[in-house]
Design a protein around this motif. Sequence first.
Motif, PDB file in Angstrom:
ATOM      1  N   TYR A  59      18.292  10.148   3.778  1.00 47.89           N
ATOM      2  CA  TYR A  59      19.730   9.800   3.398  1.00 47.89           C
ATOM      3  C   TYR A  59      19.593   8.552   2.382  1.00 47.89           C
ATOM      4  CZ  TYR A  59      22.056  12.529   6.910  1.00 47.89           C
ATOM      5  OH  TYR A  59      22.354  13.749   7.205  1.00 47.89           O
ATOM      6  N   LEU A  60      18.847   7.428   2.417  1.00 50.73           N
ATOM      7  CA  LEU A  60      18.695   6.627   1.435  1.00 50.73           C
ATOM      8  C   LEU A  60      18.120   6.948   0.121  1.00 50.73           C
ATOM      9  CD1 LEU A  60      16.698   3.841   3.627  1.00 50.73           C
ATOM     10  CD2 LEU A  60      19.114   3.717   2.790  1.00 50.73           C
ATOM     11  N   LEU A  61      17.144   8.078   0.084  1.00 50.03           N
ATOM     12  CA  LEU A  61      17.059   8.864  -1.201  1.00 50.03           C
ATOM     13  C   LEU A  61      18.294   9.191  -1.846  1.00 50.03           C
ATOM     14  CD1 LEU A  61      13.757  10.613  -0.241  1.00 50.03           C
ATOM     15  CD2 LEU A  61      13.853   8.938  -1.908  1.00 50.03           C
TER      16      LEU A  61
ATOM     17  N   ASN B  33      27.614  16.270  -2.451  1.00 45.45           N
ATOM     18  CA  ASN B  33      27.102  17.545  -2.404  1.00 45.45           C
ATOM     19  C   ASN B  33      25.560  17.411  -1.524  1.00 45.45           C
ATOM     20  OD1 ASN B  33      29.208  18.424  -3.702  1.00 45.45           O
ATOM     21  ND2 ASN B  33      28.377  18.615  -5.541  1.00 45.45           N
ATOM     22  N   LYS B  34      24.571  16.484  -2.083  1.00 47.01           N
ATOM     23  CA  LYS B  34      23.403  16.334  -1.459  1.00 47.01           C
ATOM     24  C   LYS B  34      23.635  15.867  -0.079  1.00 47.01           C
ATOM     25  CE  LYS B  34      20.692  15.149  -5.375  1.00 47.01           C
ATOM     26  NZ  LYS B  34      19.928  14.163  -6.253  1.00 47.01           N
TER      27      LYS B  34
ATOM     28  N   SER C 176      22.786  17.551   5.531  1.00 47.34           N
ATOM     29  CA  SER C 176      23.244  17.685   6.738  1.00 47.34           C
ATOM     30  C   SER C 176      23.584  19.119   7.469  1.00 47.34           C
ATOM     31  CB  SER C 176      24.801  16.685   6.905  1.00 47.34           C
ATOM     32  OG  SER C 176      24.502  15.386   6.489  1.00 47.34           O
ATOM     33  N   LEU C 177      24.135  19.828   6.446  1.00 50.86           N
ATOM     34  CA  LEU C 177      24.224  21.443   6.957  1.00 50.86           C
ATOM     35  C   LEU C 177      22.881  21.891   7.251  1.00 50.86           C
ATOM     36  CD1 LEU C 177      27.059  22.407   4.542  1.00 50.86           C
ATOM     37  CD2 LEU C 177      27.456  22.173   7.061  1.00 50.86           C
ATOM     38  N   GLY C 178      21.752  21.658   6.395  1.00 49.17           N
ATOM     39  CA  GLY C 178      20.653  22.219   6.836  1.00 49.17           C
ATOM     40  C   GLY C 178      20.076  21.655   7.991  1.00 49.17           C
ATOM     41  N   ALA C 179      20.136  20.568   8.367  1.00 53.11           N
ATOM     42  CA  ALA C 179      19.680  19.994   9.685  1.00 53.11           C
ATOM     43  C   ALA C 179      20.516  20.544  10.748  1.00 53.11           C
ATOM     44  CB  ALA C 179      19.850  18.492   9.543  1.00 53.11           C
ATOM     45  N   ILE C 180      21.855  20.913  10.696  1.00 46.64           N
ATOM     46  CA  ILE C 180      22.661  21.036  11.657  1.00 46.64           C
ATOM     47  C   ILE C 180      22.552  22.590  11.854  1.00 46.64           C
ATOM     48  CG2 ILE C 180      25.021  21.794  12.077  1.00 46.64           C
ATOM     49  CD1 ILE C 180      26.098  19.286  10.753  1.00 46.64           C
TER      50      ILE C 180
END
Length: 426
Positions: free
Chosen positions: A176-178, A188-189, A194-198
């Motif tokens: 998230y810092l990146l 968008n990133k 977040s969607l990928g993790a979810i």
Amino acid sequence: MFNKLQLSVLTTSLIFVVTIFLAIYYSHISLDAPYYLSVSRDIALGSVPYKDIYLSYTPLMMYLNALVYLAIDQFNYKIFLGFQFFIMLISQLILFKLVVKYFKFSKLNAALISVISGLAILSADGTYINLEVYMFLTVIGAIYFYFGKHIFLTGFFLGISFLFKQYGILNFLPFYLLILFSKDEFFNKLVSLSLGAICSIIIFLFYFVVLENVALIAILKQLSGYDYAQYALLRSPDFITWFLGAKVFLILLLPAVVLLNKKLFLKQNLPWLIGALIHLMLTFFQAFQHYVILAFPYIFMLYALNWKSSSSLFLKSLLASSITLALLSNFRILRYKHVYSHQIETAETAEKVIPKNARIFLNGDIRYLYCVNNYKNPLKQEIGYSYFHFLTAEDFKDINILSPFPIENLNTDALELVGKDFYLKL
């Protein structure tokens, strides 16, 4: 004739191969391995974690090793250790491709950093079966997809790191810092990651809650780590214990300090530095050496972002660190080279009193008999295969038990196994 870089790659590669060979040849069943491998066996036999087995960890590593169980006729620890080394090799190959494709490393420099990553893992208890080696793979994969601008897959792989062990959640902060420090498409990133993790977590919950009909509250309770937290609070390490647990991290940090000098806190380095340090913090609570493997992807990214193959001092410090790591690994391997034969002798002696496949609870450091003698845990649904518990004699009154130490108020018979006293209740 070889130049210095070619000689460095050849030397470290040879040391790596020898270390792998010795690690397998002299391997013994480490303290944590019976936990993971016993759960893997039960899964292969049809048991479901969180319902049929009490499991304090997320289960992906155990499911992968259940596939190994299904592929073999009888238990052989070396096969499972070899499978872990295969996982490590995949990680090294991804790291190699990562630095060649996105950091324009020469193949020799890429080979050097990849081999040294393997030596670091082996030195940090990677010669034993643990969860962190599998997590290293997912984080390296996430980094690869991040630089390839596949942010959804980055989040998905970070979610998978959580499914190997709950500490994987710590990997989200540096990523998230990146994104925060990136100059374009911040929102968008953020959403894609977040969607990928979810998505990975939804797949996990769908399988267990919907398909396997496991109660969500049971999953949350077992994964909360409440029981382990009680145990961990009793064992906060002193400085010497911490130093011994963190020494591989500190050895790897030396080349980074030489390489970065005053640039360590530059914006491009900060997320990777924070990623390394938050995983080091785990050792302040439990100074287990394998915990620092979680920091390695971030340390090696600090190397990659600031690599100077022309710097003689950096290369010398990197080689000195890798040789030190190899010496530590091989010293530990040779120090414990006789343990496995003792374990097998103990198992064969125990089998004369307690037949293979018997239902018996194994207390303490003899849990490897679950694997070698295929003993069945009568309490797997209540406490699983944890190496600690808070059970009393009342809990064991209807249970067969073998323990290396007496249990207060529990009547047991003395049993000697290979020169060591045990306490048996049948």
